[in-house]
Design an enzyme around this catalytic site. Sequence first.
Site, PDB file in Angstrom:
ATOM      1  N   GLY A  94      40.606  45.268  51.304  1.00 42.94           N
ATOM      2  CA  GLY A  94      39.187  45.532  51.475  1.00 42.94           C
ATOM      3  C   GLY A  94      38.465  45.987  50.221  1.00 42.94           C
ATOM      4  N   MET A  97      37.467  43.378  43.507  1.00 49.60           N
ATOM      5  CA  MET A  97      38.032  43.435  42.165  1.00 49.60           C
ATOM      6  C   MET A  97      37.316  42.434  41.263  1.00 49.60           C
ATOM      7  SD  MET A  97      41.990  42.657  41.059  1.00 49.60           S
ATOM      8  CE  MET A  97      42.502  42.701  39.329  1.00 49.60           C
ATOM      9  N   PRO A  98      36.994  42.818  40.025  1.00 49.98           N
ATOM     10  CA  PRO A  98      36.422  41.838  39.095  1.00 49.98           C
ATOM     11  C   PRO A  98      37.405  40.703  38.838  1.00 49.98           C
ATOM     12  CG  PRO A  98      36.105  44.077  38.295  1.00 49.98           C
ATOM     13  CD  PRO A  98      37.054  44.166  39.447  1.00 49.98           C
ATOM     14  N   LEU A 100      37.278  38.655  36.032  1.00 48.42           N
ATOM     15  CA  LEU A 100      37.456  38.411  34.598  1.00 48.42           C
ATOM     16  C   LEU A 100      37.580  39.748  33.896  1.00 48.42           C
ATOM     17  CD1 LEU A 100      37.505  36.396  32.200  1.00 48.42           C
ATOM     18  CD2 LEU A 100      35.021  36.665  32.061  1.00 48.42           C
ATOM     19  N   GLY A 101      38.651  39.884  33.091  1.00 51.95           N
ATOM     20  CA  GLY A 101      38.879  41.166  32.439  1.00 51.95           C
ATOM     21  C   GLY A 101      39.414  41.017  31.030  1.00 51.95           C
ATOM     22  N   GLY A 103      42.615  41.794  28.603  1.00 56.39           N
ATOM     23  CA  GLY A 103      44.036  42.112  28.581  1.00 56.39           C
ATOM     24  C   GLY A 103      44.405  42.830  27.290  1.00 56.39           C
ATOM     25  N   TYR A 133      53.410  48.275  27.102  1.00 54.15           N
ATOM     26  CA  TYR A 133      52.555  47.899  25.976  1.00 54.15           C
ATOM     27  C   TYR A 133      52.386  49.045  24.982  1.00 54.15           C
ATOM     28  CZ  TYR A 133      50.941  44.031  29.009  1.00 54.15           C
ATOM     29  OH  TYR A 133      50.867  42.935  29.836  1.00 54.15           O
ATOM     30  N   HIS A 193      56.215  45.384  37.067  1.00 55.84           N
ATOM     31  CA  HIS A 193      56.098  44.448  35.954  1.00 55.84           C
ATOM     32  C   HIS A 193      57.002  43.219  36.090  1.00 55.84           C
ATOM     33  CE1 HIS A 193      54.467  44.605  31.613  1.00 55.84           C
ATOM     34  NE2 HIS A 193      54.638  43.358  31.961  1.00 55.84           N
TER      35      HIS A 193
END
Length: 356
Positions: A94, A97-98, A100-101, A103, A133, A193
């Site tokens: 529900g 979420m966008p 395009l982001g 990374g 990362y 991951h």
Amino acid sequence: MKKLHVLLALLLTCLLLAGCAGDTSRTVESSERPESSSQAAAPTPAADSKIPSSSLAEEASVEPESSQAESEAPAEKAVGEFDLESGTVLLNNGIEMPILGIGCFRLSSEEAENSVYWALKDGYRLIDTARIYGNEDGVGRGIRRAINEGFVTREEIFVTTKMWTSDYDDGPAAIDASLQRLGLDYIDLMILHHSQPENDVAAYQAMEQAVTDGKLRSIGLSNYYEPEDFDRLISATTMKPALIQNETHPYHQSTVMKEHIAQYGTVMESWFPLGGRGNTQTLFNDEAISAIAAAHGKTSAQVILRWHLQAGNIAIPGSSNEAHIQENFEIFDFALTDEEMARMTALDKNDRFADY
């Protein structure tokens, strides 16, 4: 004398009758003058009408109000449906979420800070990083810079990070550590991951508990490439993954997995949406892609990213170049035709560039 009295009496009577007539005339005039033009136009119910005037007003207004409400009510979004106008997708929990982001793979902590800050300034609202990362702290600094400058709020930002495989045995500690490094009170999405059958179920269950505790809002998976492997995990857990993040691009379109996860309302997110470092030029120089780009006056990167969104893939291109970050976001002012989408679909080779 008598005549004089009679005449005076008659004169007094006439004066009294004239005064009464004048008062009545003013009363009638006052009562008939409309207070406003709307009142004058309003119909008057018949004297013998059995319907009160208030009921008539209700009858007159109910129908138009109902029709207006129906015409103005926004259509409910379906789970997994990409809204290219708002740039969001409705997840199976529900939450919007966008699509395009930015990374942050292979960015240093300082590069991640700048890239996140630039992206948020350009209009991005989705940020993707991971514990492995080594730049969660830089991502957090970039977020705080943007918030402190006042052009975005925490609630508008969707932050994703990932739990590394070596942390699966102590999921709760891994979640708290990511929160601390990011400097956030909650994480919008945490992902396992990699598939690791010996202990990924326990790690996923730790994320489920963190959702209950308010530390995470959504949870998902990454690098699960076989339907059987995906089903193995979800059959042992409670919350369906909101998304799965796999290598996906025009040469590897993840068709089988996308079709499989759709039954759970799980959406596909692409890492290496442009092919990944060292492989981008292979896609950029593809004849079909470059021809479509030329037709729209866009770059090959923009065409690929637009294809992702129209194909139903969340895309998170990474970059430390401010100009490229801005370029990657300028894909909402054009659309690929059905014929162009078919040409892009025909490029699928089911070939991955990475081996992890």
